[in-house]
Design a protein around this motif. Structure first.
Motif, short mmCIF file in Angstrom:
data_model
loop_
_atom_site.label_atom_id
_atom_site.label_comp_id
_atom_site.label_asym_id
_atom_site.label_seq_id
_atom_site.Cartn_x
_atom_site.Cartn_y
_atom_site.Cartn_z
N ASP A 1 9.59 3.24 -12.98
CA ASP A 1 9.36 2.15 -12.04
C ASP A 1 8.75 2.69 -10.76
O ASP A 1 8.75 3.89 -10.49
CB ASP A 1 10.67 1.39 -11.75
N PHE A 2 8.20 1.76 -9.96
CA PHE A 2 7.54 2.15 -8.72
C PHE A 2 8.53 2.59 -7.65
O PHE A 2 8.16 3.32 -6.71
CB PHE A 2 6.69 0.97 -8.20
N GLN B 1 7.69 0.42 1.50
CA GLN B 1 8.06 -0.96 1.16
C GLN B 1 6.84 -1.85 1.16
O GLN B 1 6.74 -2.79 0.35
CB GLN B 1 9.10 -1.49 2.17
N HIS B 2 5.89 -1.57 2.06
CA HIS B 2 4.66 -2.37 2.11
C HIS B 2 3.92 -2.31 0.77
O HIS B 2 3.50 -3.35 0.24
CB HIS B 2 3.74 -1.88 3.22
N LEU C 1 2.34 -4.59 -4.48
CA LEU C 1 2.32 -4.49 -5.94
C LEU C 1 2.95 -5.73 -6.58
O LEU C 1 2.46 -6.25 -7.59
CB LEU C 1 3.06 -3.23 -6.40
N GLY C 2 4.04 -6.19 -5.97
CA GLY C 2 4.69 -7.40 -6.47
C GLY C 2 3.78 -8.60 -6.37
O GLY C 2 3.71 -9.43 -7.30
N ALA D 1 -6.52 -5.11 -1.33
CA ALA D 1 -5.26 -5.81 -1.58
C ALA D 1 -4.06 -4.93 -1.23
O ALA D 1 -3.05 -5.43 -0.74
CB ALA D 1 -5.18 -6.23 -3.05
N LEU D 2 -4.19 -3.61 -1.43
CA LEU D 2 -3.09 -2.70 -1.10
C LEU D 2 -2.91 -2.52 0.40
O LEU D 2 -1.79 -2.37 0.89
CB LEU D 2 -3.32 -1.33 -1.75
#
Length: 419
Positions: free
Chosen positions: A3-4, A11-12, A17-18, A96-97
């Motif tokens: 998992d990430f 947290q950003h 990613l979510g 987007a990131l």
């Protein structure tokens, strides 16, 4: 890593990613991201559609978020890609990131106004995504400097070599400072790649998630043995069975692809085309219409075979088989993305048997036959002499598609213009 959360991401980044719909890392991300987060150089071998953009995008953004504002004309991180379409797609993913942060992602590609690009570079850029040719033009004009570039990514590096960018890459390498972190991603590993890796990478970690020449597991592949003159009729017949689904059709040449597009329009299909004779604006509009579903059929040369992420593509047609076997793998990799199913349909004319054999050798498989039987030289088939004529040319073991068809030779390789 499964998992990430265990990758040390901020947290950003986990929030972004979510928002983008990523719940768990792909195999290439799970292997590459931890090493890249530790500052190691990474050589990643993986086919298209495996999540390579995030494999380098996540550690790249994560390490740069704590750094200051770039100075005028400087670039803090450089991402090189072989085609305009792939470069644009990468820049959109990176934007987007970094959304919600002060970081700026720039894009410079050919086919767009260079003066506007020069003006944007003057303010300094955190991450610059570029095609090699346009970057060289801008460097020659002193529109930017790479003196402060501490992160470098080469995506689809083997395709850059195929397109003849090796001299541009050597020139760029000489301008990059040390120390820096470099990540190189490629679908195949030709001999020239070793030279490229030695020029760019320092003690790299090598990660590989699928052997070269392997297609996605959920792609249903078939081949039709058919005369060249009858390919269009078969294409129209097959497309007519799934008019509501997106399909990519690959031709070998720019002229040939445009002709296919016009013929499909005449047959009542909403079709667009992208190839080297199209302006960047035309290519962008064609891709946008295809992604939106306004166009159901996109005809392309190999400019679209790498890196483009269009999840809803259900069918890929190889109207003309590619000269380079690896390009077949990249072409059909446009379907069955993100775990979906897909179909890859190849048309093989008599003069394309060599290409088909090379493709099957690289992939280590025999592609199932949907219609017809493999073409073979007339001498091997030992046909009976016909009254008033002599045996010769190329024949088939059977009648392709179950019907009687005339067989004629297509133009030789030397007469075919590269896309």
């Amino acid at each position: 890593m499964k998992d990430f959360n265990s990758m040390g991401l901020s947290q950003h980044l986990k929030t972004q990613l979510g928002k983008l719909g990523f719940s768990e890392p792909t195999p290439i991300q799970a292997q590459a991201v931890p090493h890249a987060m530790d500052g190691r150089d990474v050589m990643g071998l993986a086919q298209t559609g495996t999540g390579k953009t995030m494999a380098f995008g996540l550690p790249l953004v994560a390490q740069m978020m704590s750094r200051g504002k770039p100075a005028p004309k400087t670039v803090r991180a450089l991402v090189l890609a072989p085609t305009r379409e792939l470069a644009k797609q990468i820049s959109e993913s990176l934007k987007a990131l970094v959304e919600g942060t002060p970081m700026k992602v720039g894009l410079v590609v050919g086919g767009a106004g260079i003066n506007a690009q020069i003006n944007r570079l003057a303010r300094g850029t955190d991450i610059l995504v570029a095609t090699p040719g346009r970057l060289i033009d801008l460097l020659d004009r002193r529109a930017l400097t790479l003196d402060e570039t501490r992160f470098l990514v080469l995506d689809e590096a083997d395709h850059m070599l195929d397109m003849g960018f090796i001299h541009s890459l050597r020139k760029i390498a000489a301008l990059l400072p040390q120390p820096r972190q470099t990540m190189l991603f490629s679908a195949t590993m030709p001999k020239l790649m070793e030279e490229l890796a030695q020029s760019y990478l320092s003690d790299p970690v090598k990660v590989q998630v699928s052997p070269p020449g392997k297609a996605a597991d959920k792609i249903d592949q078939v081949v039709h043995f058919i005369a060249k003159a009858e390919k269009l009729n078969l294409l129209i017949e097959l497309l007519d069975t799934h008019r509501d689904e997106r399909a990519l059709v690959f031709g070998r040449t720019k002229h040939g692809s445009e002709k296919i597009k016009r013929q499909l329009e005449n047959a009542g299909f909403a079709a667009e085309s992208i190839h080297g004779n199209k302006s960047q604006g035309q290519r962008d509009r064609a891709l946008a219409a295809f992604k939106a579903g306004d166009t159901r059929v996109l005809v392309a040369t190999d400019v679209a075979a790498r890196g483009l992420d269009i999840p809803e593509v259900r069918h890929v047609y190889n109207f003309d088989l590619p000269n380079v076997p690896d390009n077949y793998v990249h072409r059909i990799g446009r379907t069955a993305r993100a775990g979906a199913d897909g179909a890859a349909i190849a048309f093989c004319a008599p003069d394309e048997m060599g290409e088909l054999k090379a493709i099957q050798k690289v992939m280590g498989i025999t592609i199932p036959v949907a219609s017809g039987r493999a073409w073979e030289p007339m001498e091997a088939a030992k046909p009976k002499a016909r009254r008033g004529g002599k045996p010769g040319g190329v024949a088939a073991k059977g009648k392709p598609g179950g019907g009687r068809r005339r067989r004629r030779r297509g133009p030789g390789k030397a007469a075919q213009k590269a896309a």
